[in-house]
Design a protein around this motif. Structure first.
Motif: not given
Length: 314
Positions: A297-304, A15-19, A8-13
């Motif tokens: 990938x971890x960054x995007x998961x943490x920023x979900x 994400x929590x942009x600040x994190x 599952x690809x995490x897309x821009x929408x």
């Protein structure tokens, strides 16, 4: 029931942009510290004539370490850290372009190809002036002039340090080439990094999908993503290294023509001259890509966004 092997690809929408930006800057800095010595070695190998100074990556590493110590492997590093700005512009452009292209195509390959190329175009417009200065600093060797410019010493004969060297190089570039000198090799950079970025992302997703189909369902996605990154980087490096050699020579030696640089390199060193620095490039790319992929990938998961965390299988 959802197949856990489906990535599952995490897309821009999502994400929590600040994190995303806070964690992203810290991750990028750690990566640059770890791979910078090999970037410096690659630059010196690509600029030298034949094997006049170094006989390969390991030989260059040992000789630089003996001559200049550990600090010699980090010449120009402080200037290069300004590319953190271009790094954040890169990921932002990549994610936003993927979102834009998704309105016209649902193909992940198409989205990755267009977004990767667009992100590189934006990033290189910021990076090239920084690269030009840092590459000249990389070429400084004690008591020798390797590139076009040499940092002047102070009256006691000691070299100026840190940003004093940077100012000296900037003044010399301005005096000889003017403002255009900071964008020397810009076209060559675009011809190197746009294809490299455009190729890397589709190959990364391709290798990840192939590995996911071979791995057990219980295998964490991050494992085959970490393997796919270096495979994609090696593929992209092999395809774009000839242009990378030309780009480096244009920027460091002050050449004005990509075609003339190509002809000169072919005449002096033959086809193998275009593979110079490839091993150093792959060596530096392998650990850095693993860190980048796992980190990104971890960054995007943490920023979900919090409401999406439980809906993802990792």
């Amino acid at each position: 029931m959802e197949d856990k092997r489906n990535i599952q690809i995490i897309e821009w929408e999502h994400l929590d942009k600040k994190k995303f930006y806070v964690f992203g800057v810290a991750m990028t800095m750690m990566i640059r510290v770890s791979v910078y010595p090999f970037t410096l070695i690659r630059t010196r190998l690509q600029v030298q004539k034949g094997k006049s100074l170094y006989h390969g990556t390991f030989d260059a590493f040992i000789k630089i370490l003996r001559a200049d110590g550990v600090t010699g492997l980090y010449r120009g590093f402080l200037v290069n850290t300004f590319t953190l700005i271009s790094g954040q512009c890169y990921v932002t452009t990549y994610e936003l372009t993927r979102k834009f292209v998704s309105d016209y195509s649902q193909s992940n390959t198409v989205k990755s190809l267009v977004a990767g190329g667009s992100a590189s175009l934006v990033a290189q417009s910021i990076t090239v002036p920084i690269d030009v200065v840092s590459q000249h600093l990389m070429m400084q060797r004690k008591g020798e002039k390797v590139g076009r410019f040499q940092v002047r010493g102070n009256p006691e004969g000691q070299g100026v340090i840190a940003f004093g060297q940077t100012k000296d190089i900037i003044r010399q570039i301005l005096r000889v080439d003017g403002l255009r000198g900071f964008y020397r090799g810009y076209v060559a950079s675009l011809l190197t990094y746009i294809p490299n970025s455009a190729v890397w992302w589709p190959f990364y997703h391709f290798y990840a999908e192939q590995l996911s189909s071979l791995c057990p369902k219980e295998c964490p996605h991050i494992v085959f993503q970490a393997i796919s990154g270096p495979l994609a980087a090696a593929t992209a490096s092999i395809l774009t290294n000839p242009m990378d050699v030309i780009r480096t020579r244009v920027q460091v030696e002050g050449k004005n023509s990509i075609i003339l640089t190509f002809r000169q390199l072919m005449a002096e060193e033959g086809p193998w001259g275009f593979m110079k620095g490839l091993s150093a490039r792959i060596i530096s790319a392998t650990p850095s890509t693993i860190v980048i992929v796992v980190g990104y990938e971890s960054l995007k998961k943490l920023s979900l966004r919090p409401e999406l965390v439980d809906s993802r299988h990792w």
